[in-house]
Design an enzyme around this catalytic site. Structure first.
Site, PDB file in Angstrom:
ATOM      1  N   PRO A   9      -0.136  -5.632  -0.864  1.00  0.00           N
ATOM      2  CG  PRO A   9      -0.018  -3.933  -2.445  1.00  0.00           C
ATOM      3  CD  PRO A   9      -0.108  -5.415  -2.315  1.00  0.00           C
ATOM      4  CE  LYS A  10      -3.838   0.308  -1.784  1.00  0.00           C
ATOM      5  NZ  LYS A  10      -4.776   1.121  -2.589  1.00  0.00           N
ATOM      6  CG  ASN A  11      -3.535  -9.171   3.899  1.00  0.00           C
ATOM      7  OD1 ASN A  11      -3.748  -9.050   5.093  1.00  0.00           O
ATOM      8  ND2 ASN A  11      -3.725 -10.301   3.250  1.00  0.00           N
ATOM      9  CG  ASP A  30      -1.110   2.855  -3.441  1.00  0.00           C
ATOM     10  OD1 ASP A  30      -1.414   4.067  -3.537  1.00  0.00           O
ATOM     11  OD2 ASP A  30      -1.940   1.974  -3.151  1.00  0.00           O
TER      12      ASP A  30
END
Length: 322
Positions: free
Chosen positions: A115-117, A148
């Site tokens: 999710p944080k790419n 998040d």
């Protein structure tokens, strides 16, 4: 092709190396060239080496086919941050005129795992640009933000979608919901400012109601920095600035009630300095009050920045003299 590479078992799936696949027999893999004497050679797994040797081969011959598209899936499974693979995948999608809605489904599964790419979110943005409509992107970002709330990439994507397709109408309701669920959701406060800025252009009537809203929230969590920052951002668009009378009255009331939030004390110091700089006739009293607040910050309520508050006190002296 040789068949020395073993099959790789991962969970329930068995990965068959490309150098053992008959439908890839026409491709000569291209090994990675690290130079004659690499200082620190990376110990790639056999699967990684196999997949990327074949990816370099199809890239070299500019092959845009179904099998090349499937190859990018394996390559991205091994390294979802590889820009070159994502870019080449986009070129293949265009060449084959693939269903882009299916691609959105695919990239959503990758985002769920990573999710944080940045590259994954960038790919999704490009696909939405190609489609030319927002679809359910607000629901998608809300889903990931539920998992998040501080996912910067999800927020960035959401803001881009809202700006690009002018989807401001319901965004304040969404932000209200987030703040009601978690008043300390700092990202939601940031999004609130984004909406006020871009959708309402700091309409004076709205600013007034937002100030009241924010002060009510500060009463609940006076030590949360975000609503204080939001409040200051609103006040930049009023003539009185941080010396807005109703805000100063609110702050003085909080202080009298015993609140010693560092953000409250810092606000009162900033307001005092602002008034001193504008030649307030009560300069002597303002200076005395500000010094008291600065001492409280340095000695009790914000010791970690004690040296900073002592520096501000020296600044206060010079302002008073001026």
């Amino acid at each position: 092709m040789g068949d020395s590479s073993p099959e790789v078992v991962s969970g329930e799936e068995t990965f068959i190396p490309y150098n053992r696949r008959s439908d890839w027999a026409d491709i000569q893999p291209v090994p990675q060239d690290d130079g004659p004497a690499p200082v620190v050679a990376i110990a790639y797994s056999e699967q990684f080496r196999d997949v990327y040797d074949y990816f370099r081969a199809v890239l070299k011959k500019n092959e845009k086919s179904e099998r090349a598209l499937e190859l990018t899936v394996d390559a991205l499974e091994l390294n979802p941050a590889n820009y070159t693979v994502w870019q080449y995948r986009r070129e293949i999608l265009k060449e084959l005129n693939k269903d882009l809605n299916n691609e959105l489904d695919y990239v959503k599964t990758i985002i769920r795992e990573h999710p944080k790419n940045y590259q994954v979110w960038h790919h999704r943005r490009v696909i939405i640009e190609w489609i030319g409509r927002p679809g359910d992107e607000l629901d998608v970002t809300a889903e990931f933000l539920q998992e998040d709330a501080k996912n910067y990439h999800a927020w960035q994507h959401r803001q881009w979608v809202i700006m690009t397709f002018k989807l401001f109408d319901n965004e304040m309701d969404y932000v209200n919901q987030l703040i009601e669920e978690d008043i300390r959701n700092n990202s939601a406060w940031n999004q609130r400012y984004f909406v006020i800025n871009h959708a309402y252009n700091f309409n004076p009537d709205l600013i007034s109601s937002e100030i009241t809203y924010t002060m009510n929230k500060i009463k609940i969590v006076p030590k949360n920095e975000s609503p204080w920052n939001y409040l200051k951002g609103l006040l930049l668009h009023l003539e009185a600035g941080i010396c807005e009378p109703k805000v100063l009255d609110f702050c003085h009331s909080l202080y009298k009630e015993g609140c010693r939030s560092p953000h409250l004390l810092a606000y009162l110091v900033d307001a005092a300095i602002e008034r001193l700089e504008h030649g307030d006739p009560n300069a002597s009293q303002l200076k005395e009050n500000a010094k008291k607040l600065l001492n409280e910050l340095a000695d009790q309520h914000d010791k970690i920045r004690a040296q900073y508050w002592k520096y501000i006190e020296t600044t206060l002296e010079s302002v008073a003299v001026a």
